[in-house]
Design a protein around this motif. Structure first.
Motif, PDB file in Angstrom:
ATOM      1  N   THR A 391       0.834  -1.207   0.000  1.00 55.55           N
ATOM      2  CA  THR A 391       0.000   0.000   0.000  1.00 55.55           C
ATOM      3  C   THR A 391       0.866   1.254   0.000  1.00 55.55           C
ATOM      4  O   THR A 391       0.574   2.228  -0.713  1.00 55.55           O
ATOM      5  CB  THR A 391      -0.929   0.000   1.231  1.00 55.55           C
ATOM      6  OG1 THR A 391      -1.776  -1.151   1.165  1.00 55.55           O
ATOM      7  CG2 THR A 391      -1.789   1.247   1.263  1.00 55.55           C
ATOM      8  N   ILE A 392       1.940   1.228   0.775  1.00 51.20           N
ATOM      9  CA  ILE A 392       2.855   2.375   0.827  1.00 51.20           C
ATOM     10  C   ILE A 392       3.524   2.585  -0.528  1.00 51.20           C
ATOM     11  O   ILE A 392       3.605   3.709  -1.038  1.00 51.20           O
ATOM     12  CB  ILE A 392       3.905   2.167   1.936  1.00 51.20           C
ATOM     13  CG1 ILE A 392       3.228   2.194   3.306  1.00 51.20           C
ATOM     14  CG2 ILE A 392       5.000   3.222   1.846  1.00 51.20           C
ATOM     15  CD1 ILE A 392       4.129   1.765   4.447  1.00 51.20           C
ATOM     16  N   PHE A 393       4.006   1.489  -1.140  1.00 50.54           N
ATOM     17  CA  PHE A 393       4.633   1.598  -2.465  1.00 50.54           C
ATOM     18  C   PHE A 393       3.637   2.120  -3.501  1.00 50.54           C
ATOM     19  O   PHE A 393       3.956   2.986  -4.324  1.00 50.54           O
ATOM     20  CB  PHE A 393       5.159   0.229  -2.919  1.00 50.54           C
ATOM     21  CG  PHE A 393       6.400  -0.234  -2.210  1.00 50.54           C
ATOM     22  CD1 PHE A 393       7.339   0.664  -1.747  1.00 50.54           C
ATOM     23  CD2 PHE A 393       6.643  -1.600  -2.017  1.00 50.54           C
ATOM     24  CE1 PHE A 393       8.500   0.230  -1.096  1.00 50.54           C
ATOM     25  CE2 PHE A 393       7.782  -2.044  -1.374  1.00 50.54           C
ATOM     26  CZ  PHE A 393       8.711  -1.122  -0.913  1.00 50.54           C
ATOM     27  N   ASP A 394       2.437   1.593  -3.457  1.00 47.87           N
ATOM     28  CA  ASP A 394       1.420   1.989  -4.425  1.00 47.87           C
ATOM     29  C   ASP A 394       1.075   3.472  -4.280  1.00 47.87           C
ATOM     30  O   ASP A 394       0.960   4.202  -5.272  1.00 47.87           O
ATOM     31  CB  ASP A 394       0.170   1.128  -4.228  1.00 47.87           C
ATOM     32  CG  ASP A 394      -0.882   1.358  -5.300  1.00 47.87           C
ATOM     33  OD1 ASP A 394      -0.544   1.239  -6.494  1.00 47.87           O
ATOM     34  OD2 ASP A 394      -2.027   1.650  -4.940  1.00 47.87           O
ATOM     35  N   ARG A 395       0.932   3.911  -3.054  1.00 47.59           N
ATOM     36  CA  ARG A 395       0.600   5.318  -2.808  1.00 47.59           C
ATOM     37  C   ARG A 395       1.741   6.228  -3.272  1.00 47.59           C
ATOM     38  O   ARG A 395       1.507   7.297  -3.848  1.00 47.59           O
ATOM     39  CB  ARG A 395       0.314   5.534  -1.318  1.00 47.59           C
ATOM     40  CG  ARG A 395      -0.260   6.915  -0.986  1.00 47.59           C
ATOM     41  CD  ARG A 395      -0.556   7.027   0.491  1.00 47.59           C
ATOM     42  NE  ARG A 395      -1.553   6.063   0.910  1.00 47.59           N
ATOM     43  CZ  ARG A 395      -1.403   5.217   1.924  1.00 47.59           C
ATOM     44  NH1 ARG A 395      -0.273   5.203   2.626  1.00 47.59           N
ATOM     45  NH2 ARG A 395      -2.375   4.385   2.248  1.00 47.59           N
ATOM     46  N   SER A 396       2.976   5.798  -3.039  1.00 50.86           N
ATOM     47  CA  SER A 396       4.119   6.628  -3.445  1.00 50.86           C
ATOM     48  C   SER A 396       4.187   6.766  -4.960  1.00 50.86           C
ATOM     49  O   SER A 396       4.539   7.831  -5.478  1.00 50.86           O
ATOM     50  CB  SER A 396       5.424   6.033  -2.906  1.00 50.86           C
ATOM     51  OG  SER A 396       5.774   4.846  -3.602  1.00 50.86           O
ATOM     52  N   LEU A 397       3.845   5.704  -5.689  1.00 49.60           N
ATOM     53  CA  LEU A 397       3.849   5.770  -7.152  1.00 49.60           C
ATOM     54  C   LEU A 397       2.735   6.676  -7.652  1.00 49.60           C
ATOM     55  O   LEU A 397       2.931   7.462  -8.586  1.00 49.60           O
ATOM     56  CB  LEU A 397       3.702   4.367  -7.738  1.00 49.60           C
ATOM     57  CG  LEU A 397       4.900   3.433  -7.560  1.00 49.60           C
ATOM     58  CD1 LEU A 397       4.568   2.035  -8.058  1.00 49.60           C
ATOM     59  CD2 LEU A 397       6.122   3.971  -8.294  1.00 49.60           C
ATOM     60  N   LYS A 398       1.580   6.592  -7.043  1.00 49.80           N
ATOM     61  CA  LYS A 398       0.472   7.471  -7.435  1.00 49.80           C
ATOM     62  C   LYS A 398       0.812   8.935  -7.178  1.00 49.80           C
ATOM     63  O   LYS A 398       0.443   9.818  -7.964  1.00 49.80           O
ATOM     64  CB  LYS A 398      -0.794   7.100  -6.656  1.00 49.80           C
ATOM     65  CG  LYS A 398      -1.443   5.802  -7.101  1.00 49.80           C
ATOM     66  CD  LYS A 398      -2.681   5.502  -6.262  1.00 49.80           C
ATOM     67  CE  LYS A 398      -3.390   4.250  -6.736  1.00 49.80           C
ATOM     68  NZ  LYS A 398      -4.561   3.924  -5.878  1.00 49.80           N
TER      69      LYS A 398
END
Length: 403
Positions: A391-398
């Motif tokens: 979730t953290i990785f996904d949010r950072s990419l967004k």
């Protein structure tokens, strides 16, 4: 009807079939009989009885592959005959096409048994799948009589397919319908213990005692690194077309290499008698050099597409993470690559996404947890830390604003 020792019946006249398996055995002195569903290729093979493999590396090298012909998969009687009378069989159709082959293989084996009750048949399984031998054994057991001596008469030979074959552009196909491009690498790793007959004396075959280790090495080093380069490259610049463009960016190169090294640590833990840090570091650096082959023209689209499969539970990224979880080893770099793959929306030369990527995008629209559960096969209650990191990785990419 009699068995021809130097005849290969090869299911699949596609990229790997023509550029690799058929090429190796033809050069090794075998007649190669391609069996395929695509009638135009079969007709052209029968018209010419040869085709060219273009080795792409600096200066093109053309190999003319001779003594070949084709049989349509729809012509059941002919297919059964070719299986029954072959010295060896190979399969290279892709996972989706396997189910259609088993009834024909079973009937071919029974016809062969009528000819000679002691002449075994080795089946080279040139597919990117784990435990392919057990799968083939299970499917044929369902179709053969209980008294058929399967263990004695059929060798299920697993392989590790490392040859890279790019998507052919329209202009190249139009120039020569049968020609196929490929890289110079020409080693087919096969299971040494699986053969029931003597191993064919074909240059390029590399028998290994522990084929499971080498199948995993291909999946969790080669395939993992390949996909990571495509996903990071696409996120860096969606306008990139070729894989070498991504790997020419030092930061991407270093991150891909670090991800492959993290997976190498996992493999060494699982197969300590097969791999060493030194051997896998050398393998990784060789692969990265091959990935950067500009002459090959391998595209980011080809390498990264089909997310439903490539992000699947047993495949290159999720499969490596599952192994890491088993051994309690770090997997953060691999997980980051997987999440980058969730944002991959590359298109082919006609401007189309892969059909499975369209399906994947709809799943991703429901959230990263939905992907992790339904595509990657992770259990949220058992892997809470993984879901949190994802979730953290996904949010950072967004939040980067470039996707």
């Amino acid at each position: 009807m009699e068995i021809t020792k130097n005849k290969l019946a090869l299911f699949g006249a596609g990229k790997i079939g023509r550029s690799f398996i058929g090429q190796l055995f033809s050069v090794g002195g075998y007649e190669v009989v391609f069996i395929d569903i695509f009638k135009p290729v079969i007709d052209e093979l029968n018209h010419r009885n040869n085709y060219n493999v273009v080795i792409k590396s600096g200066t093109d090298q053309i190999l003319n592959i001779k003594n070949v012909r084709g049989v349509s998969l729809t012509d059941g009687e002919k297919v059964i005959y070719e299986v029954a009378t072959a010295g060896i069989v190979a399969i290279s159709v892709g996972l989706g096409g396997l189910k259609d082959l088993f009834p024909l293989l079973a009937k071919g084996l029974l016809e062969r048994y009528k000819l000679d009750q002691n002449y075994a048949l080795d089946i080279i399984i040139a597919e990117n799948m784990r435990d392919a031998d057990n799968y083939f054994h299970s499917e044929l057991t369902k179709l053969l009589p209980e008294n058929y001596p399967l263990e004695k008469l059929v060798g299920f030979v697993e392989t590790s397919i490392g040859k890279m074959v790019p998507i052919m552009q329209k202009k190249d196909i139009e120039a020569d319908f049968l020609q196929i491009f490929a890289e110079p690498y020409n080693t087919l790793i096969v299971s040494k213990k699986a053969f029931r007959n003597p191993i064919p004396k074909v240059e390029g075959l590399s028998p290994k005692e522990n084929i499971k280790a080498w199948v995993d090495c291909k999946l969790f080093i080669h395939n993992l690194g390949h996909a990571t380069a495509a996903y990071l490259g696409y996120l860096h610049n969606p306008g990139f077309c070729y894989l070498y463009e991504a790997l020419d960016i030092p930061e991407i190169y270093d991150q891909v290499r670090a991800t492959m090294l993290q997976s190498a640590d996992i493999l060494i833990k699982k197969y300590p008698d097969e791999f060493t840090p030194e051997s896998l570091i050398g393998h990784i650096d060789d692969l990265l050099s091959r990935f950067r082959n500009k002459a090959l023209g391998d595209t980011i689209f080809r390498v990264g597409c089909d997310l439903m499969r490539k992000l699947g539970s047993e495949d290159r990224l999720a499969g490596a993470i599952n192994l890491a979880l088993t051994f309690n080893l770090p997997y953060d770099k691999i997980l980051y690559s997987l999440i980058c793959g969730c944002h991959f929306r590359a298109k082919d030369e006609y401007g189309n996404m892969h059909k499975n990527d369209v399906k994947f995008a709809r799943i991703y629209d429901s959230g990263i947890d939905k992907v992790l559960i339904t595509v990657c096969g992770f259990n949220e209650s058992q892997n809470k830390q993984l879901f949190l990191k994802a979730t953290i990785f996904d949010r950072s990419l967004k939040n980067r604003g470039d996707i």
